[in-house]
Design an enzyme around this catalytic site. Structure first.
Site, mmCIF file in Angstrom:
data_model
loop_
_atom_site.group_PDB
_atom_site.id
_atom_site.type_symbol
_atom_site.label_atom_id
_atom_site.label_comp_id
_atom_site.label_asym_id
_atom_site.label_seq_id
_atom_site.Cartn_x
_atom_site.Cartn_y
_atom_site.Cartn_z
ATOM 1 N N ASP A 1 0.848 -1.201 0.000
ATOM 2 C CA ASP A 1 0.000 0.000 0.000
ATOM 3 C C ASP A 1 0.878 1.244 0.000
ATOM 4 O OD1 ASP A 1 0.839 -0.895 2.578
ATOM 5 O OD2 ASP A 1 -0.426 0.623 3.491
ATOM 6 N N GLU B 1 0.264 -1.419 5.575
ATOM 7 C CA GLU B 1 1.304 -0.979 6.520
ATOM 8 C C GLU B 1 1.089 0.459 6.946
ATOM 9 O OE1 GLU B 1 5.187 0.733 7.798
ATOM 10 O OE2 GLU B 1 3.933 1.325 6.123
HETATM 11 ZN ZN LIG Z 1 6.769 2.443 4.073
#
Ligand SMILES: [Zn+2]
Length: 305
Positions: free
Chosen positions: A73, A138
């Site tokens: 992401d 993340e």
């Molecule tokens: Zn990163």
């Protein structure tokens, strides 16, 4: 792999919109890329277009397992008009490639996938195992990593290389990350008579002033340096002619081994207590995005409107 092919992998990854989600498209791309070079992988789909990917190479002669990990992401693109290059174009200008995630961290992800391919192509399979773990989310809540932790994907790793950008240097330590929210309570009234109310936004301003110097005298960590801290989101007021009775802000702090989560939380609580006792404002710490061993002590006294 030819250099141009490798660059194209990064461009392709940048072109996939995976702003805080849609990692399944990145995972499928990586799966196809690896499959084209004879490497099997598993796409671990969950939720709405979320997915992790896991791939392994190696002879397994040795029991040693090296992990390579990166997230699929990216953070958002709040002002695309202010970009000089299309954030999802993967455009090349001079020696640079531009796009959301070019640094953080589709380049790391591309490099890790390419490492697997090149080792395989060169017939240099490691005697142990290299496990590539591409995660989802993340940047927000790390749902992919939590899911993999439950599956035990990292339990048997001997070492883990994270492909986050670090200015071209290999580093071995990273600060923590603590998110918090402070809500300020005041007293609402019409803006024609502000003296009858307590402006909750001004309470936040007190906190912002305190926060600026809250960690000035903390001990520097020998590897991680200073505790970094910022206020990043602010929200308050609902109508232009009304004194707001509540307002809130969010901040992020990077604790270190020398000035850890508990010490950071104590500082935040101290700042709020100081403001609550010395000003008409009432501030409350209402949200921690982390697990703390200590109980939060907050003053919940509120003014009635
Ligand atoms: Zn990163």
């Amino acid at each position: 792999m030819e250099v141009s092919e490798k660059v194209k992998v990064l461009q392709d990854l940048i072109k996939i919109h995976s702003v805080n989600g849609n990692e399944v498209e990145v995972a499928r791309y990586l799966q196809k890329l690896l499959a084209n070079h004879g490497i099997d992988s598993k796409v671990d789909e969950f939720g709405d277009r979320r997915a992790n990917l896991i791939a392994e190479i190696g002879t397994g002669e040795s029991k040693k397992i090296l992990g390579l990990t990166g997230h699929q992401d990216t953070v958002a693109v709040p002002n695309p008009d202010r970009w000089q290059h299309d954030p999802f174009g993967g455009e090349i200008s001079g020696d640079y490639i531009f796009g959301r995630g070019a640094a953080d961290m589709k380049s790391g992800l591309a490099a890790q996938a390419i490492v697997l391919i090149e080792l395989k192509e060169a017939g240099q399979l490691p005697s142990g195992t290299v496990r590539f773990i591409a995660t989802a989310g993340e940047e927000l809540g790390t749902p992919g990593a939590y899911r993999l932790q439950k599956q035990g994907v990292a339990d048997d790793l001997d070492a883990l290389v994270v492909g986050e950008p670090t200015g071209g240097n290999v580093i071995f330590a990273h600060s923590g990350s603590m998110n918090y929210r402070v809500t300020s309570y005041g007293k609402s009234c019409h803006s024609s008579h502000p003296q009858n109310g307590i402006n909750a936004i001004e309470g936040l301003l007190k906190f912002i002033e305190e926060e600026k110097h809250l960690f000035d005298n903390t001990k520097d960590d020998q590897y991680l340096g200073k505790v970094q801290h910022s206020i990043t989101v602010i929200d308050g007021g609902s109508q232009v002619n009304t004194i707001p009775d509540s307002a809130s802000l969010q901040g992020n702090i990077r604790p270190t081994a020398s000035f850890n989560n508990v010490k950071v939380a104590d500082r935040l609580n101290d700042a709020l207590e100081y403001i609550n006792h010395t000003t008409p404002f009432q501030l409350e710490l209402v949200d921690y995005r982390m697990k703390l061993a200590t109980q939060l002590v907050v003053n919940k006294k509120r003014h009635s409107a």
